[in-house]
Design an enzyme around this catalytic site. Structure first.
Site, PDB file in Angstrom:
ATOM      1  N   LYS A 199      28.735  54.919  60.120  1.00 43.37           N
ATOM      2  CA  LYS A 199      27.657  54.410  60.964  1.00 43.37           C
ATOM      3  C   LYS A 199      27.204  53.016  60.525  1.00 43.37           C
ATOM      4  CE  LYS A 199      25.705  58.826  62.519  1.00 43.37           C
ATOM      5  NZ  LYS A 199      26.712  59.704  61.913  1.00 43.37           N
ATOM      6  N   VAL A 278      25.555  47.611  49.603  1.00 38.67           N
ATOM      7  CA  VAL A 278      24.322  48.301  49.996  1.00 38.67           C
ATOM      8  C   VAL A 278      24.594  49.792  50.150  1.00 38.67           C
ATOM      9  CG1 VAL A 278      23.277  46.298  51.126  1.00 38.67           C
ATOM     10  CG2 VAL A 278      24.746  47.830  52.455  1.00 38.67           C
ATOM     11  N   ARG A 280      26.362  52.606  47.393  1.00 42.46           N
ATOM     12  CA  ARG A 280      25.990  53.330  46.186  1.00 42.46           C
ATOM     13  C   ARG A 280      26.474  52.535  44.976  1.00 42.46           C
ATOM     14  NH1 ARG A 280      22.857  55.280  48.755  1.00 42.46           N
ATOM     15  NH2 ARG A 280      22.457  57.463  49.309  1.00 42.46           N
ATOM     16  N   GLU A 309      19.278  53.454  38.386  1.00 44.06           N
ATOM     17  CA  GLU A 309      18.179  52.824  39.108  1.00 44.06           C
ATOM     18  C   GLU A 309      16.835  53.326  38.592  1.00 44.06           C
ATOM     19  OE1 GLU A 309      18.700  53.239  43.324  1.00 44.06           O
ATOM     20  OE2 GLU A 309      20.498  51.998  43.347  1.00 44.06           O
ATOM     21  N   HIS A 328      17.132  48.299  45.964  1.00 39.67           N
ATOM     22  CA  HIS A 328      17.488  49.397  46.881  1.00 39.67           C
ATOM     23  C   HIS A 328      16.615  49.349  48.143  1.00 39.67           C
ATOM     24  CE1 HIS A 328      19.498  53.608  46.857  1.00 39.67           C
ATOM     25  NE2 HIS A 328      19.390  53.159  48.103  1.00 39.67           N
ATOM     26  N   GLY A 330      17.839  48.865  51.267  1.00 35.92           N
ATOM     27  CA  GLY A 330      18.639  49.039  52.478  1.00 35.92           C
ATOM     28  C   GLY A 330      17.903  49.695  53.630  1.00 35.92           C
ATOM     29  N   ALA A 331      17.112  50.712  53.333  1.00 30.19           N
ATOM     30  CA  ALA A 331      16.395  51.426  54.395  1.00 30.19           C
ATOM     31  C   ALA A 331      14.930  51.026  54.476  1.00 30.19           C
ATOM     32  CB  ALA A 331      16.503  52.938  54.162  1.00 30.19           C
TER      33      ALA A 331
END
Length: 592
Positions: A199, A278, A280, A309, A328, A330-331
């Protein structure tokens, strides 16, 4: 006919769940012993109590509010592993992001109560899927809500490294003006290799095409037609490494992808390549990347994720002048956070309600539209399994089961994994203390050695509905109801969906028609007038409502099988009276 799959299974029949009687044997009633609740949650739900959902990391308010309409919500952040294990035995569901490790110890500490783990995001590498499956816990994720946000962040890092945005920003803020030092490279005409064409990867590809880049992709599981539709060429891992000017990583972290980008991989890349990650952190060997940067093989890297992390303060990769880093993110957009919160909350609530989850990661994966279409057949397959196993007599165990699907659709248009799981559930639960669900059906089946084979019969006609009928056969066993043995010598039950409801349409060689709800009485009798009335009067006197009745016979005046659907369970005396009717040669009472 083609056999789809098989595995071995032996079920010990140590629990009887049916009452049966034959004219050649003394009439006796055998009733099931009531099962004790398997877990505290079963008892709680039975008493009408709300389930408890533990949210261990920050979740958008929209998701929290949705959860509160159905469950008690415990928002406890920054729990230690020990604290999580202590708290989890009081919870029916757990929602995490990427920071909480849901280990085997967590599932063992839950003692069977934990039914759902929701991962607010795409990746599920912080959840022990094997342990979840063994403990019958469904794992669901939120795979769509943050797709665009992650893709946009990938593009942001791509453009940032091409123009040295982060380094130039730091330089200017330090009072310098170094225009010649931070000369960048153009994206137009450059080749971007998207590693992992799911996706997020496909959305990155779309946007990179809009920037004038030539896009290739490597993903052993991606369909070529989907890639072609975007204008992307699927290539080998080797070709992606050797031809790309930019490499953007979007694969999950698995055993196969762990440290996929190592010294060997970097030795084959095009010199001066730029890496964006972006996905893992673990897919890159960070020490190998540091060496590649220092040697100039890799010109720049942009990293949103790390193996550890947050990374240690002394991490040389983070401090490298040719590396751009973000924590982190990305979202991390307002829209994505709310979307993920709602998506995971809906999935968890639906799973707790017993609904089929389209985003389940450790159950048969079926698209939402297929789930909707198969839903009535899911109920049918489980009930056919329950009926079939209750017809088995003796203690030899169920070893060989065949499930036949009759459909006008081609083999590639019918995914039966979900149906197979439900047949297994129906076969095992009535004769075992094991709780079987869509998650652990295959595991429990294999553990017990069941040999289940599937076959498909392709019928002529319109493929408008997925299945015409489903048949379940158990071989090499005796039956409590002799009429359930078909001409092939197997216990045979067959059913189909009518008006959205499951119906039993065949027992042995006898055609019947009864709705599969409540309980069922099967009677074999001489075909003569008055039998239906006598049985109906006995049930009426007991205030037992008949919801469906049908009679299948060999020929007029010969043997017939009467199938009666009941809303309530008849008393022992009522069943005894049915068995004492002169024309009744055998009967069996079955619970659905």
């Amino acid at each position: 006919m083609s056999v789809i799959s098989s595995w071995n299974l032996t079920i010990s029949l140590n629990t009887t769940l049916s009452l049966s009687w034959r004219s050649s044997l003394p009439s006796r009633a055998i009733f099931p012993r009531p099962k004790k609740p398997k877990t505290l949650v079963v008892l709680a739900i039975a008493l009408g109590a709300k389930p408890t959902v533990l949210v261990s990391e920050k979740l958008g308010d929209a998701g929290i509010q949705l959860l509160k309409t159905f469950a008690n919500v415990d928002c406890s952040y920054n729990l230690s592993p020990e604290e999580l294990c202590t708290k989890i035995s009081l919870c029916d569901a757990l929602i995490v992001r990427s920071g909480t490790k849901v280990t085997r110890e967590v599932f063992e500490s839950a003692m069977g109560r934990l039914k759902v783990v929701g991962r607010a995001g795409v990746g599920i590498d912080n959840v022990d899927i094997s342990a979840a499956t063994e403990h019958g816990c469904l794992v669901v994720n939120a795979p769509t809500a943050n797709t665009i946000a992650a893709a946009e962040h990938g593009i942001a890092l791509l453009t940032a490294v091409s123009r040295n945005v982060a380094q130039a920003d730091a330089s200017v803020k330090a009072g310098k003006w170094e225009r010649n030092k931070y000369v960048g490279v153009s994206l137009v005409g450059k080749t971007l290799a998207v590693m992992g064409f799911g996706k997020v990867g496909s959305e990155v590809a779309r946007r990179a095409k809009g920037l004038g880049m030539q896009v290739i992709a490597h993903d052993p599981y991606a369909p070529a037609d989907r890639a072609r539709a975007i204008g992307v060429e699927l290539v080998s891992f080797e070709e992606a490494l050797t031809t790309a000017d930019f490499i953007s990583l979007h694969m999950p972290l698995t055993l196969a992808t762990s440290k996929m980008f190592n010294d060997e991989a970097f030795s084959r890349v095009k010199k001066g390549v730029r890496i964006i990650n972006v996905a893992r952190g673990g897919v890159i060997d960070e020490e190998a990347l540091l060496r590649a940067l220092d040697s100039g093989i890799v010109a720049q890297a942009a990293l949103d994720v790390f193996t550890e992390e947050p990374p240690p303060q002394e991490n040389k990769l983070v401090r490298h002048e040719n590396v751009t880093v973000t924590p982190h993110l990305g979202a991390s957009t307002t829209e994505a956070q709310e979307g993920v919160a709602l998506e995971i909350a809906e999935a968890v609530v639906g799973a707790l309600k017993g609904e089929l989850a389209a985003t389940a990661v450790n159950a048969p994966m079926v698209p939402a539209e297929v789930l909707l279409e198969l839903s009535p057949y899911v109920a049918l397959t489980e009930k056919l399994g329950r009926l079939a196993v209750q017809l088995v007599a003796g203690g030899s165990g169920v070893k060989f089961v065949k499930v036949t699907y009759a459909s006008a659709r081609g083999p590639d248009d019918l995914d039966t994994r979900l149906l197979r799981a439900m047949v297994t559930k129906g076969l095992i639960e009535p004769i075992s203390s094991v709780f079987v669900n869509l998650v652990n059906a295959d595991f429990i089946g294999k553990q017990r050695g069941l040999r289940l084979t599937e076959e498909r019969i392709v019928l002529d006609g319109s493929p408008e509905k997925p299945l015409e009928f489903i048949q379940v056969r158990i071989a090499n066993v005796e039956s409590k109801f002799a009429s359930a043995i078909s001409n092939s010598g197997e216990i045979t039950v067959e059913g189909r969906v009518k008006d959205g409801k499951p119906h039993l349409t065949k027992v042995g060689s006898f055609g019947v028609d009864v709705s599969l709800e409540g309980s069922i009485v099967l009677c074999r009798q001489s075909d003569q007038p008055g039998i239906i009335g006598k049985v109906g009067n006995i049930l009426s006197e007991e205030n037992v409502n008949v919801n469906f009745m049908s009679v299948g016979r060999i020929a007029p005046g010969k043997q017939a099988v009467m199938t009666i659907g009941l809303d309530e369970e008849p008393s022992r005396d009522a069943l005894k009276k049915i068995g004492e009717i002169t024309a009744v040669e055998e009967f069996v009472f079955l619970k659905l």
